[in-house]
Motif scaffolding. Sequence first.
Motif, short mmCIF file in Angstrom:
data_model
loop_
_atom_site.label_atom_id
_atom_site.label_comp_id
_atom_site.label_asym_id
_atom_site.label_seq_id
_atom_site.Cartn_x
_atom_site.Cartn_y
_atom_site.Cartn_z
N GLN A 46 28.85 18.40 -8.72
CA GLN A 46 28.89 17.45 -9.82
C GLN A 46 30.02 17.68 -10.83
N GLN A 75 25.69 16.41 1.53
CA GLN A 75 25.86 15.18 0.77
C GLN A 75 27.18 14.51 1.11
N HIS A 132 18.24 12.20 -14.26
CA HIS A 132 19.22 12.36 -13.18
C HIS A 132 19.94 13.69 -13.36
N HIS A 133 20.82 13.78 -14.30
CA HIS A 133 21.37 15.07 -14.74
C HIS A 133 21.99 14.88 -16.11
N SER A 136 25.21 20.83 -6.25
CA SER A 136 26.06 19.69 -5.90
C SER A 136 27.41 19.96 -6.58
N ARG A 193 19.85 24.24 -2.71
CA ARG A 193 18.83 24.22 -3.76
C ARG A 193 17.67 25.12 -3.36
N ARG A 250 29.10 8.41 -15.92
CA ARG A 250 29.01 9.67 -16.66
C ARG A 250 29.41 9.50 -18.11
N LYS A 287 33.60 17.36 -9.35
CA LYS A 287 34.12 16.02 -9.05
C LYS A 287 34.47 15.29 -10.33
N1 ASP Z 1 25.32 15.14 -8.19
C1 ASP Z 1 24.30 14.16 -8.11
C2 ASP Z 1 23.19 14.64 -7.15
O1 ASP Z 1 23.39 15.57 -6.42
C3 ASP Z 1 24.77 12.84 -7.61
C4 ASP Z 1 25.66 12.14 -8.57
O2 ASP Z 1 25.29 11.95 -9.72
O3 ASP Z 1 26.75 11.74 -8.12
O4 ASP Z 1 22.13 14.07 -7.12
#
Ligand code: ASP
Length: 582
Positions: free
Chosen positions: A198, A234, A445-446, A196, A220, A486, A201
């Motif tokens: 991530q 996405q 999530h991350h 992504s 992925r 974030r 952005k």
């Molecule tokens: N990058 C995250 C995902 O792909 C989405 C996000 O946290 O904006 O799930």
Amino acid sequence: MYRDHNNSELNLSFITKKVTLSGWVQKIRDKGFIIWVDLRDRYGITQLVFDSERTSSALIEQARELGREFVIQVEGEVLERESKNENMSTGDIEVLVEKLTVLNSSETPPFTIEDKTDGGEDLRMKYRYLDIRRNPVKNKLIFRSKVSMAVRNYLSQQDFVEVETPYLIKSTPEGARDFVVPSRMNAGEFYALPQSPQTFKQLLMVGGLDKYFQIVKCFRDEDLRADRQPEFTQIDCEMTFVEQEDILNTFEGLTKHLLKEINGVDVQDFPRMTYDEAMKTYGNDKPDIRFGMKFGELNDVAQHKDFKVFNEAELVVGIAIPGGASYSRKEIDKLIDWVKRPQVGAKGMVYVKFNADGSLKSSVDKFYDETDLKAWAEQTQAQPGDLICVLSGEATATRAQLSALRMEMGNRLGLRKPDEFAPLWVIDFPLLEWDEDTQRYHAMHHPFTSPKVGQIPLLATDPGAVKANAYDLVLNGNEIGGGSIRIHDQKTQAMMFDYLGFTKEEAEAQFGFLMKAFTYGAPPHGGIAFGLDRLVAILGGQESIRDFIAFPKNNSGRDIMIDAPAPIDEEQLKELDLKLRS
Ligand code: ASP
């Protein structure tokens, strides 16, 4: 000029007009003295006619040479049809052909190019370009384009800027495996395709762009589960100076706009449910709330008798299946077999028939009397006529099993109506998730997701209890979007990497650029990403994403049309300084 009209345009107002049309030969009906040809393009079908009284014999001969899927151009006169077809926009007319040009011939297609085709899945994938000629596939691609356009319109109107981020980036751990790309100019080094955008952005927010979006491919390298694609799209978004509430409101707006614009549905209700509540009530963090069958926890009312199975269980939980009291013994046994399938994994199932006359009869009558069972009925909100199904065991697994049963029954009972839309936000996700394999906590999530205010100290004492500013958008039992507020200061981010088991060096090597950026006045920010393929499929009332993708991969991640992936030759390997294990 190949055509002056398309094949859906002509009607009675064109009678006697001379027209030029182009398209594919869909069907030929040769009655001897008269030949009809259905001419197809993206827009529709126009009936052509060759008639021995009005058409030259040379032209008739030419028409007889045509085959299915030939590409032709015709000139002719629009006539009123004798037997009209109300189901077609051009059903009142036909075109008497005066000139026929074959633009290209065609092999006999391997399957029929009709709405209901005889082609199997593999064949259709191999000849995807022919499948796209069929309405069901073509219309889904057009539908997807409409959704993308509505997304772009809405977000642009809200001042989001569409920015492209790179596809050749650095391998980073974000849950799944990366696809890697060897670099010829930097032998022995590799790019990775983004899972992504991530970090990019987030950097755009540090760059002051304020509101970003992108309709973007992500990659992925996961073991493919049914209906997953290794590359997917996405709608990726990020905003500056926002709290969770701002994000929820903005993207609730987008979702409502899409439902209105695409489906003509006005959604009023947009509930929010905490993760804990979703798990407790539906056994699932993406509940389909179009139907009830809510979980009733039964520990309190089922663990006071001699039934060992329940007494030893961490969780005893049930749902009431509407009308299920009338199921035969055989049907109930089948249901029990269903929950015992390896894919579901329950050890067994206890059931209670809540008969229409109010009496209760269970498979464990030895242990429980009517008063007990009444309490179960109350907990599961069962009505007379329902069947209460009860599972027990370790809490997480049992919830998942009962959730599977709930969804299955929702499907079987027709409660998951494709034209009904019930979105909701699931909020307050845990920050961390225990991973059995590595015996440590991972970011749920991350690693860029911020813990809720004041919860950082909990990391030391009860990490599993820390809640994140993370949210999912759920539609009809599918997660269609997810995001978070974030971390935007370098110290917290470094602490989080440390907590997640990155050494200082690893964190620096992989995310040094981000942490450095955070030292230059990074603003508070947050965002979300929607899975476009799934969103489009759901708006289109379908469960499978495959046909909404022009050229999808199959379940083994192969494109069987172009035959990829494929070996590369020695020369290429050498250039890339790669060797294959022999
Ligand atoms: N990058 C995250 C995902 O792909 C989405 C996000 O946290 O904006 O799930």
